[in-house]
Design a protein around this motif. Structure first.
Motif, PDB file in Angstrom:
ATOM      1  N   ILE A  84       0.904  -1.270  -0.191  1.00 16.47           N
ATOM      2  CA  ILE A  84      -0.077   0.000   0.142  1.00 16.47           C
ATOM      3  C   ILE A  84       0.868   1.239   0.147  1.00 16.47           C
ATOM      4  O   ILE A  84       1.682   1.462   0.972  1.00 16.47           O
ATOM      5  N   LEU A  85       0.840   1.901  -1.028  1.00 25.13           N
ATOM      6  CA  LEU A  85       1.733   3.094  -1.199  1.00 25.13           C
ATOM      7  C   LEU A  85       0.768   4.465  -0.943  1.00 25.13           C
ATOM      8  O   LEU A  85      -0.226   4.780  -1.435  1.00 25.13           O
ATOM      9  N   THR A  86       1.384   5.247  -0.135  1.00 21.80           N
ATOM     10  CA  THR A  86       0.673   6.626   0.267  1.00 21.80           C
ATOM     11  C   THR A  86       1.580   7.746   0.073  1.00 21.80           C
ATOM     12  O   THR A  86       2.734   7.895   0.480  1.00 21.80           O
ATOM     13  N   LYS A  87       1.110   8.698  -0.376  1.00 23.61           N
ATOM     14  CA  LYS A  87       1.730  10.037  -0.707  1.00 23.61           C
ATOM     15  C   LYS A  87       2.073  10.804   0.758  1.00 23.61           C
ATOM     16  O   LYS A  87       0.995  11.214   1.015  1.00 23.61           O
ATOM     17  N   ILE A  88       3.168  11.166   0.942  1.00 26.32           N
ATOM     18  CA  ILE A  88       3.411  12.065   2.116  1.00 26.32           C
ATOM     19  C   ILE A  88       3.907  13.337   1.714  1.00 26.32           C
ATOM     20  O   ILE A  88       4.629  13.487   0.741  1.00 26.32           O
ATOM     21  N   ASP A  95       8.464  15.674  -0.608  1.00 25.37           N
ATOM     22  CA  ASP A  95       7.239  14.845  -0.928  1.00 25.37           C
ATOM     23  C   ASP A  95       7.933  13.492  -1.331  1.00 25.37           C
ATOM     24  O   ASP A  95       8.954  13.386  -1.734  1.00 25.37           O
ATOM     25  N   GLY A  96       7.148  12.470  -0.618  1.00 23.86           N
ATOM     26  CA  GLY A  96       7.648  11.013  -0.797  1.00 23.86           C
ATOM     27  C   GLY A  96       6.511  10.005  -0.819  1.00 23.86           C
ATOM     28  O   GLY A  96       5.239  10.405  -0.726  1.00 23.86           O
ATOM     29  N   ILE A  97       6.793   8.783  -0.755  1.00 24.78           N
ATOM     30  CA  ILE A  97       5.811   7.569  -0.736  1.00 24.78           C
ATOM     31  C   ILE A  97       6.184   7.074   0.558  1.00 24.78           C
ATOM     32  O   ILE A  97       7.532   6.440   0.736  1.00 24.78           O
ATOM     33  N   SER A  98       5.284   6.553   1.395  1.00 20.65           N
ATOM     34  CA  SER A  98       5.747   5.555   2.385  1.00 20.65           C
ATOM     35  C   SER A  98       4.871   4.146   1.997  1.00 20.65           C
ATOM     36  O   SER A  98       4.177   4.074   1.021  1.00 20.65           O
ATOM     37  N   PRO A 128       8.257   9.233   4.753  1.00 20.03           N
ATOM     38  CA  PRO A 128       8.289   8.774   3.538  1.00 20.03           C
ATOM     39  C   PRO A 128       9.862   7.827   3.290  1.00 20.03           C
ATOM     40  O   PRO A 128      10.579   8.325   4.052  1.00 20.03           O
ATOM     41  N   SER A 129       9.609   6.701   2.638  1.00 20.37           N
ATOM     42  CA  SER A 129      11.031   5.766   2.628  1.00 20.37           C
ATOM     43  C   SER A 129      11.342   5.637   1.101  1.00 20.37           C
ATOM     44  O   SER A 129      12.406   5.009   0.782  1.00 20.37           O
ATOM     45  N   PHE A 130      10.534   6.362   0.210  1.00 22.02           N
ATOM     46  CA  PHE A 130      10.683   6.321  -1.347  1.00 22.02           C
ATOM     47  C   PHE A 130      10.813   7.780  -1.688  1.00 22.02           C
ATOM     48  O   PHE A 130       9.966   8.541  -1.487  1.00 22.02           O
ATOM     49  N   THR A 131      11.652   8.119  -2.647  1.00 20.31           N
ATOM     50  CA  THR A 131      11.729   9.094  -3.537  1.00 20.31           C
ATOM     51  C   THR A 131      11.451   8.727  -5.071  1.00 20.31           C
ATOM     52  O   THR A 131      12.070   7.703  -5.259  1.00 20.31           O
ATOM     53  N   ARG A 132      11.319   9.682  -5.998  1.00 23.88           N
ATOM     54  CA  ARG A 132      11.279   9.416  -7.375  1.00 23.88           C
ATOM     55  C   ARG A 132      12.718   9.647  -8.002  1.00 23.88           C
ATOM     56  O   ARG A 132      13.384  10.500  -7.513  1.00 23.88           O
ATOM     57  N   SER A 133      13.023   8.680  -8.765  1.00 25.98           N
ATOM     58  CA  SER A 133      14.371   8.825  -9.632  1.00 25.98           C
ATOM     59  C   SER A 133      14.059   9.444 -10.877  1.00 25.98           C
ATOM     60  O   SER A 133      14.812  10.157 -11.515  1.00 25.98           O
TER      61      SER A 133
END
Length: 217
Positions: free
Chosen positions: A73-77, A94-97, A118-123
């Motif tokens: 489950i991906l959520t935008k922070i 801004d990132g994705i948890s 967030p533990s993900f950012t876009r590349s």
């Protein structure tokens, strides 16, 4: 006197409101012009998802293998204030948890905690880079190199979870199918071999599926 206190409080609130709103917006992967050396520690810069690239990742994605299912489950922070005293970080982003579920025969066998950071950012516009927490894999005590001679102590405490690097990539859209992503984990190499885990010799590296195609629900 009471009116004076009220004015002071209002002034402070307005001051901090202005400070919060005053971050300079920058965009990952783009030319943001000259930035000061301390921009990542100043608290004045905000990695904003100005093009809403993160929105396409939001939602629940599922992989099925027989009677077992794996969901993320991906959520935008929005505008998370990343503060790290060891790395001297203080900026906004801004990132994705992510959280995940393992389902067997229709019953949830494990559900990871909800994380509000967030533990993900876009590349780029179609790919996220970050890390997962593999709650089904824990390490054992790992001493620092030459500990038997120098008594340097523990590098990794037994019971710590694995934190593998992770890539989530949006696959080309097929109009006759729901959106799909590729989900991939990899081990990060570091001093002392964090992932050389004798507690799990002979077992799969991860307790969750790897290198899989997931479908949006």
């Amino acid at each position: 006197m009471k009116n004076l206190y009220i004015k002071i409080i209002i002034t402070n609130v307005l001051f901090f409101t202005i400070m919060i709103k005053s971050q300079t917006v920058i965009v990952r992967g783009e030319n943001n012009g000259p930035l000061p050396d301390n921009f990542l520690s100043s608290g004045q810069y905000y990695y904003k998802d100005v093009n809403n690239y993160l929105d396409k990742f939001i939602g629940t994605w599922e992989y099925t293998n027989g009677n077992e299912k794996f969901q993320i489950i991906l959520t935008k922070i929005i505008k998370y204030n990343l503060i790290d005293t060891e790395l001297n970080y203080n900026f906004y982003e801004d990132g994705i948890s992510v959280k995940y579920k393992k389902i067997v025969n229709g019953n949830v066998s494990f559900e990871s905690p909800t994380v509000n950071e967030p533990s993900f950012t876009r590349s780029n516009g179609t790919k996220l880079e970050g890390y997962m927490i593999d709650y089904g894999r824990v390490t054992v005590n790992k001493q620092l190199p030459l500990d038997n001679i120098l008594n340097l102590g523990v590098l990794r405490q037994g019971g710590e979870y694995f934190h593998p690097s992770c890539t989530i990539e949006i696959l080309p859209l097929n109009l006759s199918e729901p959106p799909k992503i590729k989900f991939s984990l990899r081990l990060r190499q570091n001093l002392g071999g964090e992932y050389k885990n004798p507690a799990y010799n002979g077992l799969p590296t991860f307790s969750i599926p790897n290198n899989i195609i997931m479908t949006k629900l």
